[in-house]
Design a protein around this motif. Structure first.
Motif, PDB file in Angstrom:
ATOM      1  N   ILE A  15       0.838  -1.206   0.000  1.00 61.13           N
ATOM      2  CA  ILE A  15       0.000   0.000   0.000  1.00 61.13           C
ATOM      3  C   ILE A  15       0.870   1.254   0.000  1.00 61.13           C
ATOM      4  N   VAL A  16       1.880   1.266   0.870  1.00 57.56           N
ATOM      5  CA  VAL A  16       2.751   2.442   0.960  1.00 57.56           C
ATOM      6  C   VAL A  16       3.515   2.634  -0.346  1.00 57.56           C
ATOM      7  N   GLY A  17       3.964   1.539  -0.950  1.00 63.02           N
ATOM      8  CA  GLY A  17       4.702   1.656  -2.209  1.00 63.02           C
ATOM      9  C   GLY A  17       3.862   2.246  -3.318  1.00 63.02           C
ATOM     10  N   LEU A  18       2.618   1.795  -3.456  1.00 60.47           N
ATOM     11  CA  LEU A  18       1.738   2.343  -4.484  1.00 60.47           C
ATOM     12  C   LEU A  18       1.406   3.803  -4.204  1.00 60.47           C
ATOM     13  N   SER A  19       1.258   4.126  -2.905  1.00 60.33           N
ATOM     14  CA  SER A  19       0.975   5.519  -2.557  1.00 60.33           C
ATOM     15  C   SER A  19       2.131   6.428  -2.948  1.00 60.33           C
ATOM     16  N   LYS A  20       3.356   5.956  -2.724  1.00 62.53           N
ATOM     17  CA  LYS A  20       4.525   6.746  -3.124  1.00 62.53           C
ATOM     18  C   LYS A  20       4.601   6.901  -4.648  1.00 62.53           C
ATOM     19  N   GLY A  21       3.985   5.964  -5.362  1.00 59.86           N
ATOM     20  CA  GLY A  21       3.939   6.049  -6.829  1.00 59.86           C
ATOM     21  C   GLY A  21       2.803   6.919  -7.331  1.00 59.86           C
ATOM     22  N   LYS A  22       2.211   7.676  -6.432  1.00 57.78           N
ATOM     23  CA  LYS A  22       1.148   8.627  -6.751  1.00 57.78           C
ATOM     24  C   LYS A  22      -0.153   7.941  -7.186  1.00 57.78           C
ATOM     25  N   VAL A  23      -0.349   6.723  -6.730  1.00 58.21           N
ATOM     26  CA  VAL A  23      -1.601   6.027  -7.025  1.00 58.21           C
ATOM     27  C   VAL A  23      -2.629   6.437  -5.974  1.00 58.21           C
ATOM     28  N   SER A  24      -3.851   6.698  -6.392  1.00 61.61           N
ATOM     29  CA  SER A  24      -4.894   7.158  -5.477  1.00 61.61           C
ATOM     30  C   SER A  24      -5.321   6.028  -4.544  1.00 61.61           C
ATOM     31  N   ILE A  25      -5.951   6.446  -3.431  1.00 59.56           N
ATOM     32  CA  ILE A  25      -6.411   5.467  -2.437  1.00 59.56           C
ATOM     33  C   ILE A  25      -7.443   4.543  -3.056  1.00 59.56           C
ATOM     34  N   ARG A  26      -8.396   5.093  -3.880  1.00 57.78           N
ATOM     35  CA  ARG A  26      -9.423   4.248  -4.484  1.00 57.78           C
ATOM     36  C   ARG A  26      -8.803   3.211  -5.396  1.00 57.78           C
ATOM     37  N   LYS A  27      -7.799   3.620  -6.204  1.00 59.97           N
ATOM     38  CA  LYS A  27      -7.187   2.691  -7.147  1.00 59.97           C
ATOM     39  C   LYS A  27      -6.373   1.625  -6.410  1.00 59.97           C
ATOM     40  N   ILE A  28      -5.685   2.044  -5.316  1.00 64.04           N
ATOM     41  CA  ILE A  28      -4.919   1.068  -4.514  1.00 64.04           C
ATOM     42  C   ILE A  28      -5.868   0.022  -3.945  1.00 64.04           C
TER      43      ILE A  28
END
Length: 291
Positions: A15-28
């Motif tokens: 989750i943290v990795g995708l967030s750092k990649g600028k992926v939105s919470i909904r998409k994660i």
């Protein structure tokens, strides 16, 4: 509604990795199949605390506080002979909480207490404790003086004895505490003998039949102690035994009535027998007990 499964550290890291990649919470949430609220909590915790691991939980709170533990130990020390059920009942009666026998037992084990058979030991009064201590302090620097003590005692070989056990609550190092002992008295029928020794020299072992009173004890000393005193010197003639060595021999016996009677004391004085003062209730100070 089923309880949500706890995320692993790896899943939190995803989750943290995708967030750092600028992926939105909904998409994660869609990608990893986690609720949006869970994804948001993980990202928030990472941003605020820099943590991706689950904080350790305190677990089930203890039933007894430290104050409760101290009170339980106080109850134990007031009467070491209480059973587990009695301890639990006394504790619950005196406190505003109610606990089980198992809780009390577990707490006592944690504090180092467990059930043990009471150690048998002759009762010693407080006055005699002080006398024993003073006796030992007075002779604590003796060295060769012990070589000239003639140790003596009677010993009863019991035919029957009650070896039942009394259980007490104690720690390992409290074995000889007064309230952990089972006092004993001499009341069994058996065979009595008298013996003595001096340094590395054994004296006679004498069978005693019947009651040992002052008259019989004096006869015993005449017949067996005096010859032993004479034998301590290689000379054969019967000269006063206290001239055999540069140091005078000292005879030890305890405070049994036949030993300490006026008649026995007078006989010892008339025969110039030096006596070692002896504190009451002190068989453990006499090495003949080991012999």
């Amino acid at each position: 509604m089923s309880q949500r499964k706890e995320l692993t550290d790896f899943e939190r890291g995803e989750i943290v990795g995708l967030s750092k990649g600028k992926v939105s919470i909904r998409k994660i949430a869609d990608i990893l199949k986690h609720p949006k609220s869970t994804v948001g909590e993980v990202i928030k915790k990472y941003n605020e605390q820099g943590a991706t691991t689950t904080a350790s939980r305190s677990g089930r709170p203890k039933i007894l506080s430290e104050r409760d533990n101290r009170h339980l130990l106080k109850i134990v020390k007031e009467n070491r002979n209480n059973t587990l059920e009695e301890l639990t009942e006394n504790f619950n009666t005196s406190m505003a909480i109610s606990v089980s026998n198992r809780t009390v037992q577990r707490t006592l084990h944690k504090e180092g207490y467990s059930g043990h058979a009471a150690k048998k030991k002759p009762f010693v009064s407080e006055q005699n404790r002080k006398k024993r201590y003073a006796w030992c302090r007075m002779r604590k620097n003796w060295t060769t003086e012990w070589n000239y003590i003639i140790w003596s005692d009677e010993s009863l070989f019991e035919l029957f004895n009650n070896d039942s056990r009394n259980w007490v609550w104690r720690r390992k190092n409290e074995r000889y505490n007064t309230d952990c002992l089972k006092p004993t008295v001499k009341n069994s029928i058996g065979v009595m003998v008298w013996g003595c020794f001096c340094n590395n020299k054994l004296g006679p072992l004498v069978l005693i039949e019947g009651t040992l009173n002052s008259d019989r004890y004096i006869e015993l000393l005449k017949e067996y102690l005096i010859p032993f005193l004479n034998s301590l010197n290689e000379q054969g003639e019967l000269i006063p035994w206290y001239f055999f060595q540069e140091e005078n021999y000292i005879f030890q016996d305890d405070n049994a009535p036949c030993h300490a009677s006026c008649k026995t004391k007078s006989w010892k004085e008339n025969n110039s027998i030096n006596i070692l003062p002896w504190p009451a209730q002190s068989p453990d100070l006499n090495p003949i007990e080991n012999l």
